[in-house]
Motif scaffolding. Structure first.
Motif, PDB file in Angstrom:
ATOM      1  N   LEU A 166      14.818 -39.991 -77.761  1.00 55.55           N
ATOM      2  CA  LEU A 166      14.302 -41.321 -77.468  1.00 55.55           C
ATOM      3  C   LEU A 166      15.415 -42.248 -76.965  1.00 55.55           C
ATOM      4  O   LEU A 166      15.220 -43.002 -76.016  1.00 55.55           O
ATOM      5  CB  LEU A 166      13.637 -41.918 -78.716  1.00 55.55           C
ATOM      6  CG  LEU A 166      13.021 -43.307 -78.556  1.00 55.55           C
ATOM      7  CD1 LEU A 166      11.885 -43.264 -77.536  1.00 55.55           C
ATOM      8  CD2 LEU A 166      12.516 -43.809 -79.890  1.00 55.55           C
ATOM      9  N   VAL A 167      16.581 -42.155 -77.581  1.00 53.94           N
ATOM     10  CA  VAL A 167      17.730 -42.970 -77.162  1.00 53.94           C
ATOM     11  C   VAL A 167      18.160 -42.587 -75.744  1.00 53.94           C
ATOM     12  O   VAL A 167      18.447 -43.447 -74.913  1.00 53.94           O
ATOM     13  CB  VAL A 167      18.903 -42.826 -78.164  1.00 53.94           C
ATOM     14  CG1 VAL A 167      20.163 -43.479 -77.627  1.00 53.94           C
ATOM     15  CG2 VAL A 167      18.526 -43.400 -79.516  1.00 53.94           C
ATOM     16  N   ASP A 168      18.189 -41.285 -75.447  1.00 55.30           N
ATOM     17  CA  ASP A 168      18.549 -40.834 -74.100  1.00 55.30           C
ATOM     18  C   ASP A 168      17.550 -41.321 -73.059  1.00 55.30           C
ATOM     19  O   ASP A 168      17.932 -41.732 -71.962  1.00 55.30           O
ATOM     20  CB  ASP A 168      18.638 -39.302 -74.047  1.00 55.30           C
ATOM     21  CG  ASP A 168      19.863 -38.758 -74.755  1.00 55.30           C
ATOM     22  OD1 ASP A 168      20.833 -39.533 -74.936  1.00 55.30           O
ATOM     23  OD2 ASP A 168      19.844 -37.564 -75.128  1.00 55.30           O
ATOM     24  N   LYS A 169      16.271 -41.286 -73.389  1.00 55.60           N
ATOM     25  CA  LYS A 169      15.246 -41.788 -72.469  1.00 55.60           C
ATOM     26  C   LYS A 169      15.417 -43.281 -72.227  1.00 55.60           C
ATOM     27  O   LYS A 169      15.277 -43.756 -71.096  1.00 55.60           O
ATOM     28  CB  LYS A 169      13.849 -41.498 -73.015  1.00 55.60           C
ATOM     29  CG  LYS A 169      13.431 -40.064 -72.894  1.00 55.60           C
ATOM     30  CD  LYS A 169      12.017 -39.865 -73.389  1.00 55.60           C
ATOM     31  CE  LYS A 169      11.602 -38.409 -73.278  1.00 55.60           C
ATOM     32  NZ  LYS A 169      10.240 -38.175 -73.753  1.00 55.60           N
ATOM     33  N   ALA A 170      15.732 -44.026 -73.280  1.00 56.80           N
ATOM     34  CA  ALA A 170      15.946 -45.475 -73.141  1.00 56.80           C
ATOM     35  C   ALA A 170      17.162 -45.755 -72.261  1.00 56.80           C
ATOM     36  O   ALA A 170      17.129 -46.639 -71.396  1.00 56.80           O
ATOM     37  CB  ALA A 170      16.114 -46.120 -74.511  1.00 56.80           C
ATOM     38  N   LYS A 171      18.254 -45.008 -72.459  1.00 55.29           N
ATOM     39  CA  LYS A 171      19.456 -45.182 -71.635  1.00 55.29           C
ATOM     40  C   LYS A 171      19.149 -44.896 -70.164  1.00 55.29           C
ATOM     41  O   LYS A 171      19.568 -45.628 -69.274  1.00 55.29           O
ATOM     42  CB  LYS A 171      20.574 -44.258 -72.114  1.00 55.29           C
ATOM     43  CG  LYS A 171      21.264 -44.700 -73.362  1.00 55.29           C
ATOM     44  CD  LYS A 171      22.370 -43.720 -73.696  1.00 55.29           C
ATOM     45  CE  LYS A 171      23.016 -44.023 -75.020  1.00 55.29           C
ATOM     46  NZ  LYS A 171      24.049 -43.020 -75.368  1.00 55.29           N
ATOM     47  N   VAL A 230      17.008 -47.761 -68.635  1.00 57.57           N
ATOM     48  CA  VAL A 230      17.803 -48.962 -68.355  1.00 57.57           C
ATOM     49  C   VAL A 230      18.732 -48.720 -67.167  1.00 57.57           C
ATOM     50  O   VAL A 230      18.849 -49.562 -66.275  1.00 57.57           O
ATOM     51  CB  VAL A 230      18.597 -49.393 -69.610  1.00 57.57           C
ATOM     52  CG1 VAL A 230      19.603 -50.475 -69.274  1.00 57.57           C
ATOM     53  CG2 VAL A 230      17.638 -49.866 -70.697  1.00 57.57           C
ATOM     54  N   ALA A 231      19.380 -47.556 -67.125  1.00 58.98           N
ATOM     55  CA  ALA A 231      20.284 -47.245 -66.009  1.00 58.98           C
ATOM     56  C   ALA A 231      19.529 -47.218 -64.689  1.00 58.98           C
ATOM     57  O   ALA A 231      20.019 -47.715 -63.665  1.00 58.98           O
ATOM     58  CB  ALA A 231      20.976 -45.916 -66.258  1.00 58.98           C
ATOM     59  N   GLU A 232      18.321 -46.654 -64.684  1.00 60.85           N
ATOM     60  CA  GLU A 232      17.521 -46.596 -63.460  1.00 60.85           C
ATOM     61  C   GLU A 232      17.099 -47.991 -63.008  1.00 60.85           C
ATOM     62  O   GLU A 232      17.142 -48.312 -61.826  1.00 60.85           O
ATOM     63  CB  GLU A 232      16.287 -45.735 -63.705  1.00 60.85           C
ATOM     64  CG  GLU A 232      15.436 -45.540 -62.473  1.00 60.85           C
ATOM     65  CD  GLU A 232      14.225 -44.659 -62.776  1.00 60.85           C
ATOM     66  OE1 GLU A 232      13.122 -45.052 -62.365  1.00 60.85           O
ATOM     67  OE2 GLU A 232      14.400 -43.616 -63.410  1.00 60.85           O
ATOM     68  N   LYS A 233      16.702 -48.837 -63.945  1.00 67.26           N
ATOM     69  CA  LYS A 233      16.276 -50.197 -63.602  1.00 67.26           C
ATOM     70  C   LYS A 233      17.435 -51.010 -63.049  1.00 67.26           C
ATOM     71  O   LYS A 233      17.280 -51.755 -62.078  1.00 67.26           O
ATOM     72  CB  LYS A 233      15.664 -50.908 -64.814  1.00 67.26           C
ATOM     73  CG  LYS A 233      14.339 -50.347 -65.240  1.00 67.26           C
ATOM     74  CD  LYS A 233      13.313 -50.475 -64.134  1.00 67.26           C
ATOM     75  CE  LYS A 233      11.998 -49.853 -64.531  1.00 67.26           C
ATOM     76  NZ  LYS A 233      11.040 -49.830 -63.457  1.00 67.26           N
ATOM     77  N   ILE A 234      18.620 -50.884 -63.651  1.00 62.76           N
ATOM     78  CA  ILE A 234      19.785 -51.631 -63.176  1.00 62.76           C
ATOM     79  C   ILE A 234      20.215 -51.132 -61.803  1.00 62.76           C
ATOM     80  O   ILE A 234      20.593 -51.910 -60.937  1.00 62.76           O
ATOM     81  CB  ILE A 234      20.937 -51.559 -64.199  1.00 62.76           C
ATOM     82  CG1 ILE A 234      20.577 -52.410 -65.414  1.00 62.76           C
ATOM     83  CG2 ILE A 234      22.247 -52.019 -63.591  1.00 62.76           C
ATOM     84  CD1 ILE A 234      21.580 -52.369 -66.530  1.00 62.76           C
ATOM     85  N   ALA A 235      20.134 -49.819 -61.579  1.00 68.05           N
ATOM     86  CA  ALA A 235      20.521 -49.261 -60.282  1.00 68.05           C
ATOM     87  C   ALA A 235      19.598 -49.733 -59.167  1.00 68.05           C
ATOM     88  O   ALA A 235      20.014 -49.855 -58.017  1.00 68.05           O
ATOM     89  CB  ALA A 235      20.535 -47.748 -60.344  1.00 68.05           C
ATOM     90  N   ASN A 236      18.348 -50.028 -59.491  1.00 65.26           N
ATOM     91  CA  ASN A 236      17.377 -50.435 -58.474  1.00 65.26           C
ATOM     92  C   ASN A 236      17.239 -51.944 -58.330  1.00 65.26           C
ATOM     93  O   ASN A 236      16.385 -52.408 -57.574  1.00 65.26           O
ATOM     94  CB  ASN A 236      16.007 -49.819 -58.781  1.00 65.26           C
ATOM     95  CG  ASN A 236      16.016 -48.316 -58.618  1.00 65.26           C
ATOM     96  OD1 ASN A 236      16.741 -47.794 -57.786  1.00 65.26           O
ATOM     97  ND2 ASN A 236      15.251 -47.621 -59.435  1.00 65.26           N
TER      98      ASN A 236
END
Length: 151
Positions: free
Chosen positions: A4-9, A12-18
């Motif tokens: 779950l923590v990996d999915k959350a990371k 967030v990383a995908e949203k910030i990259a876009n």
């Protein structure tokens, strides 16, 4: 739990990259001013702000090179803010001492211009993300004024 923590990371990383970021292009570099001890060139930079609110520009850094020699470098601290959803044209003055221009005499004498490479860095303070630097580089030639341009 770690899955779950990996999915959350990753989310967030995908949203910030876009996330949209400001974009900039150099529209013109030209001779601006002549003083007792230096020549000032002016770079006109078109910067677009994709956000609905204004964003502050923390600093603008610049490096002007000719024939792989550094002519000028410096920073402009706190040049202001970019209004929201607008493309703004910023003037970036680059002050160059005469002593450096004398070293370029061969290039200037051949065709009365300076072949240049201008590197700019715009540092913005974006909410949540923090400071980001938008690098920008351009090459070209600056035509120097002649005596007839002054009269």
């Amino acid at each position: 739990m770690s899955d779950l923590v990996d999915k959350a990371k990753n989310f967030v990383a995908e949203k910030i990259a876009n996330i949209k970021k400001p974009e900039a292009t150099v529209t013109d570099v030209d001779f601006k001013n002549l003083s007792r001890d230096s020549v000032t060139f002016n770079a006109k930079v078109s910067v677009s702000n994709p956000y609905s609110t204004s964003i502050p520009i923390c600093e603008i850094s610049y490096t002007l090179k000719s024939a792989t020699r550094m002519i000028a470098s410096g920073t402009i601290p706190d040049p202001g803010s970019l209004p929201g959803n607008v493309t703004t044209v910023l003037d970036v003055p680059v002050k160059t001492p005469y002593t450096i221009l004398v070293s370029l005499a061969r290039d200037i004498g051949a065709d009365w211009d300076i072949d240049y490479e201008l590197d700019l860095g715009f540092t913005f303070d974006l909410p949540i993300i923090g400071d980001i630097t938008l690098p920008l580089s351009t090459k070209g030639e600056i035509k120097l004024p002649t005596i007839s341009d002054f009269f």
